[in-house]
Each structure stands twice: as structure tokens, then as C-alpha cells.
Design an enzyme around this catalytic site. Structure first.
Site, PDB file in Angstrom:
ATOM      1  N   GLU A   1      -2.289  -9.376  -0.388  1.00  0.00           N
ATOM      2  CA  GLU A   1      -3.703  -9.468  -0.019  1.00  0.00           C
ATOM      3  C   GLU A   1      -4.604  -9.437  -1.251  1.00  0.00           C
ATOM      4  O   GLU A   1      -5.615 -10.143  -1.318  1.00  0.00           O
ATOM      5  CB  GLU A   1      -4.047  -8.347   0.956  1.00  0.00           C
ATOM      6  CG  GLU A   1      -3.448  -8.592   2.341  1.00  0.00           C
ATOM      7  CD  GLU A   1      -3.592  -7.411   3.279  1.00  0.00           C
ATOM      8  OE1 GLU A   1      -4.115  -7.603   4.384  1.00  0.00           O
ATOM      9  OE2 GLU A   1      -3.162  -6.296   2.901  1.00  0.00           O
TER      10      GLU A   1
ATOM     11  N   ALA B   1       0.844  -1.188   0.000  1.00  0.00           N
ATOM     12  CA  ALA B   1       0.000   0.000   0.000  1.00  0.00           C
ATOM     13  C   ALA B   1       0.883   1.244   0.000  1.00  0.00           C
ATOM     14  O   ALA B   1       2.070   1.185   0.319  1.00  0.00           O
ATOM     15  CB  ALA B   1      -0.911  -0.004   1.223  1.00  0.00           C
TER      16      ALA B   1
ATOM     17  N   GLU C   1       3.653  -5.968   7.423  1.00  0.00           N
ATOM     18  CA  GLU C   1       3.011  -4.870   8.148  1.00  0.00           C
ATOM     19  C   GLU C   1       3.499  -4.691   9.579  1.00  0.00           C
ATOM     20  O   GLU C   1       3.602  -3.558  10.077  1.00  0.00           O
ATOM     21  CB  GLU C   1       1.480  -5.059   8.140  1.00  0.00           C
ATOM     22  CG  GLU C   1       0.811  -4.715   6.823  1.00  0.00           C
ATOM     23  CD  GLU C   1       0.797  -5.842   5.815  1.00  0.00           C
ATOM     24  OE1 GLU C   1       0.097  -5.740   4.805  1.00  0.00           O
ATOM     25  OE2 GLU C   1       1.516  -6.849   6.039  1.00  0.00           O
TER      26      GLU C   1
ATOM     27  N   GLY D   1      -0.504  -5.159   0.905  1.00  0.00           N
ATOM     28  CA  GLY D   1      -1.747  -5.113   0.148  1.00  0.00           C
ATOM     29  C   GLY D   1      -1.661  -5.819  -1.190  1.00  0.00           C
ATOM     30  O   GLY D   1      -2.677  -6.281  -1.722  1.00  0.00           O
TER      31      GLY D   1
END
Length: 260
Positions: A115, A66, A135, A112
Site C-alpha cells: 500500500e 503492518a 489481509e 501495508g
């Protein structure tokens, strides 16, 4: 429709959605997430699209994560809203599409990015791919479904290790873990993924939609997946695809499914 951060192209029943921010290693910002939502929605609703492939531009990254600069100063409430909105718009949205979604993972798929790949129905990786959920090294946890989908795919222990260490695994280890279905060379990645898409397209799109719904039901709290399977199995008997498929089998010919 024209996009700033992605490319979307449909050819021979396959819509390929490419995250196109190579200077940012295809990192996901809010604008890109919104554009991806729109592109996936349009592809899912299109009569031309039978399979969706999602990938990243260039060879360095599928999606490197992200865009941290967007949320580095967020409050608790804003952080929770960021995760909720992202899951609604993209990650849960993709996982529950009734059009098959294949992630063609090239290069880094981190945070992300991994994900998003895990939200796809399955994954094909190039042998230079690196995957991880880093993360906790930033003082946060995966917020786009990573803590839920990774254990489903690789098991609780391996997911705990990957998330707690914030480490990366390579494509062959991802294959061993069951995180990806196949590994191929970077040059052959899209071709290999399209061949698999071609195999999918030979089958009943209506039955595939029912299969996706039934499989996903097993992972929904409070939902009995067996009951969903029974219901979807019964529904198939009322479709034109079922009539065509059974008649083709009985008459020893290739089925030509109408998709109804």
C-alpha cells in the site's frame, strides 16, 4: 532530524527515505508511520529536494506489512480509526505530495508495504521482489488504500484475485500487470531509481507539481480532472519555468529551470 525507525538522507536533489527495521522486515508500526509522515513532509517542503525515493533496508523486504501485534485486539471503532489515521498521515499524504515519490521495492512488499509502494507516484522493483495484499487471510481487508489503488493500477479483476486469494506475485508478474514500471537486479535497484530521478530533475519542478495534481484529480470523486488540467495548464503560463523553457526551446539551448 534523528529517527528511530527510518533513515532520511538528501544528496544531489534526491531525498532517500529508508524504512530501517530489518529485524521486523521493516514492518510498519504507529511510530514508523509517524516518522515517515515527518520525513516526507520535511522532504516535500525542502528547497533542496527535487525527488523522493522510498525503500526498505536490507534485501529481504521493502516493507513486509503492518505490525499486527499493535492492533490484534482492536475494537470496530479502533480499527476504523487506525485506517483513517494511517491514510491521513502517510498513504494519502504521500499520494498527494507535489514532489515526485518513487518506491524502490526490494524484497517483500506485503499488506501495508504494498500500500505504501502504491501510494508512491510509481514503482521500480528488484527481481527478487514479492508483492501482495494478504489481509483477508487474517480476517480483515487492506485498510491503507489497497482496495482502491490496486484496481486503479492493475484493473478490477486482477485486484479482486490478488486480494481474495491473499497470494503474492513476483516482480515480473507485477511488471506485466502494470503494478511496477521497471524490474532490475537488487544491486542495481537504487542506481536505476536514481537515474530515473535524474531525468525527472532535468524538467520543470513547477510543471511536474501541476502534472501530479492534474493526474491525481482523475481519481478523486466529484472532481473533473479535465477542468483541473485546464486550470493547471493555464497556471503554468504565469511561471518563470514556462518563460525559461519556451525561450530555451526557441533559442535551441538547454533549459535552466529556476523552479518558480
Amino acid at each position: 532530524m534523528s529517527y528511530q525507525n527510518i533513515l532520511s538522507e538528501t544528496d544531489n536533489g534526491i531525498t532517500t527515505i529508508t524504512i530501517n527495521r530489518p529485524s521486523k522486515l521493516n514492518a510498519l508500526n504507529r511510530e514508523t508511520i509517524q516518522e515517515l509522515h515527518t520525513a516526507f513532509k520535511e522532504a516535500d517542503e525542502s528547497l533542496e529536494t527535487k525527488v523522493i525515493i522510498v525503500t526498505g533496508s536490507g534485501e529481504k523486504a521493502f516493507v513486509a506489512g503492518a505490525d499486527i501485534s499493535e492492533f490484534a485486539d482492536f475494537s470496530v471503532a479502533k480499527g476504523g480509526n487506525l485506517a483513517a489515521k494511517g491514510q491521513e498521515l502517510l498513504f494519502d499524504f504521500v499520494a498527494n505530495l507535489t514532489t515526485p515519490v518513487i518506491a524502490a521495492v526490494n524484497g517483500f512488499a506485503l499488506g501495508g508495504g504494498l500500500e505504501l509502494a502504491m501510494a508512491a507516484h510509481f514503482r521500480i522493483a528488484s527481481d527478487n521482489a514479492k508483492m501482495g495484499l494478504p489481509e483477508v487471510s487474517l480476517g480483515v481487508i487492506p485498510g491503507y488504500g489497497g482496495t482502491q489503488r490496486l484496481p486503479q493500477l492493475v484493473g478490477k479483476g486482477r485486484a479482486m484475485e490478488m486480494i481474495m486469494t491473499a497470494g503474492m506475485i513476483d516482480a515480473n508478474q507485477a511488471l506485466q500487470y502494470g503494478l511496477v514500471n521497471q524490474v532490475t537486479t537488487p544491486d542495481a535497484l537504487i542506481e536505476t531509481t536514481e537515474k530515473i530521478a535524474g531525468k525527472i530533475m532535468r524538467n520543470s519542478s513547477v510543471a511536474i507539481k501541476s502534472a501530479i495534481k492534474a493526474i491525481n484529480a482523475n481519481y478523486e470523486d466529484g472532481v473533473n480532472g479535465f477542468n483541473v488540467e485546464i486550470e493547471e495548464f493555464g497556471n503554468c503560463f504565469g511561471t518563470e519555468d514556462f518563460k525559461e523553457g519556451t525561450q530555451a526551446f526557441l533559442n535551441k539551448r538547454k533549459a535552466n529551470f529556476p523552479g518558480k
